[in-house]
Scaffold this motif. Structure first.
Motif, PDB file in Angstrom:
ATOM      1  N   GLU A  42      -2.197  -9.305  10.176  1.00  0.00           N
ATOM      2  CA  GLU A  42      -1.929  -8.095   9.404  1.00  0.00           C
ATOM      3  C   GLU A  42      -1.641  -8.419   7.951  1.00  0.00           C
ATOM      4  N   ILE A  43      -2.173  -7.595   7.101  1.00  0.00           N
ATOM      5  CA  ILE A  43      -1.931  -7.736   5.671  1.00  0.00           C
ATOM      6  C   ILE A  43      -0.694  -6.906   5.350  1.00  0.00           C
ATOM      7  N   PRO A  44       0.384  -7.536   4.847  1.00  0.00           N
ATOM      8  CA  PRO A  44       1.580  -6.748   4.572  1.00  0.00           C
ATOM      9  C   PRO A  44       1.327  -5.763   3.435  1.00  0.00           C
ATOM     10  N   THR A  45       1.746  -4.529   3.625  1.00  0.00           N
ATOM     11  CA  THR A  45       1.569  -3.539   2.568  1.00  0.00           C
ATOM     12  C   THR A  45       2.868  -3.401   1.791  1.00  0.00           C
ATOM     13  N   ILE A  46       2.725  -3.195   0.526  1.00  0.00           N
ATOM     14  CA  ILE A  46       3.901  -2.978  -0.306  1.00  0.00           C
ATOM     15  C   ILE A  46       3.713  -1.700  -1.100  1.00  0.00           C
ATOM     16  N   THR A  47       3.067  -0.730  -0.463  1.00  0.00           N
ATOM     17  CA  THR A  47       2.946   0.584  -1.069  1.00  0.00           C
ATOM     18  C   THR A  47       3.778   1.559  -0.253  1.00  0.00           C
ATOM     19  N   GLY A  48       4.144   2.643  -0.896  1.00  0.00           N
ATOM     20  CA  GLY A  48       4.923   3.658  -0.206  1.00  0.00           C
ATOM     21  C   GLY A  48       5.046   4.907  -1.043  1.00  0.00           C
ATOM     22  N   ARG A  49       5.755   5.879  -0.493  1.00  0.00           N
ATOM     23  CA  ARG A  49       5.998   7.156  -1.172  1.00  0.00           C
ATOM     24  C   ARG A  49       7.476   7.284  -1.507  1.00  0.00           C
ATOM     25  N   VAL A  50       7.758   7.755  -2.702  1.00  0.00           N
ATOM     26  CA  VAL A  50       9.136   7.989  -3.108  1.00  0.00           C
ATOM     27  C   VAL A  50       9.652   9.212  -2.348  1.00  0.00           C
ATOM     28  N   VAL A  51      10.733   9.028  -1.602  1.00  0.00           N
ATOM     29  CA  VAL A  51      11.347  10.108  -0.844  1.00  0.00           C
ATOM     30  C   VAL A  51      12.414  10.795  -1.693  1.00  0.00           C
ATOM     31  N   THR A  52      13.273  10.005  -2.312  1.00  0.00           N
ATOM     32  CA  THR A  52      14.373  10.519  -3.126  1.00  0.00           C
ATOM     33  C   THR A  52      14.583   9.589  -4.315  1.00  0.00           C
TER      34      THR A  52
END
Length: 110
Positions: A42-52
């Motif tokens: 698996e390729i680690p992901t370092i993306t995401g969505r700002v929740v707060t």
């Protein structure tokens, strides 16, 4: 003493200082070409969505971060938050956010 023991239920997490709460994107299970990736590769992901975002970030005009922004972040200083069992939440210092994904504004001219 007759106190009832009950589990504390937290409703939300409010980051403090120059930090944001991020929901990490799910790791990719296959490549763009449709090749399935085994778990070990698996390729680690370092993306995401700002929740707060913290009040400090919200009031800082030089930080272009807003709720729901998709970001790229360095995970070294990200602090995991065990609040929702099915989501990976992290408190991330703004200095570890290296990019914000933006869409080009759509033009009505064709």
């Amino acid at each position: 003493m007759g106190k009832k023991k009950s589990a504390a239920v937290f409703e939300y997490v409010e980051p403090l200082g120059d930090r944001v709460l991020v929901r990490k994107d799910e790791p990719k299970r296959e490549t763009r070409g449709g090749i399935a990736l085994p778990d070990a590769a698996e390729i680690p992901t370092i993306t995401g969505r700002v929740v707060t975002i913290s009040a400090a970030v919200e009031n800082d005009e030089e930080l272009p971060l807003r709720q729901y922004d998709k970001i790229l972040f360095h995970p070294k200083n990200a602090i995991p938050v065990d609040l929702e069992h099915d989501n990976q939440l992290f408190v991330v210092p703004v200095e570890d956010i290296v990019a914000v994904f933006r869409r080009k504004p759509s033009s009505d001219e064709s």
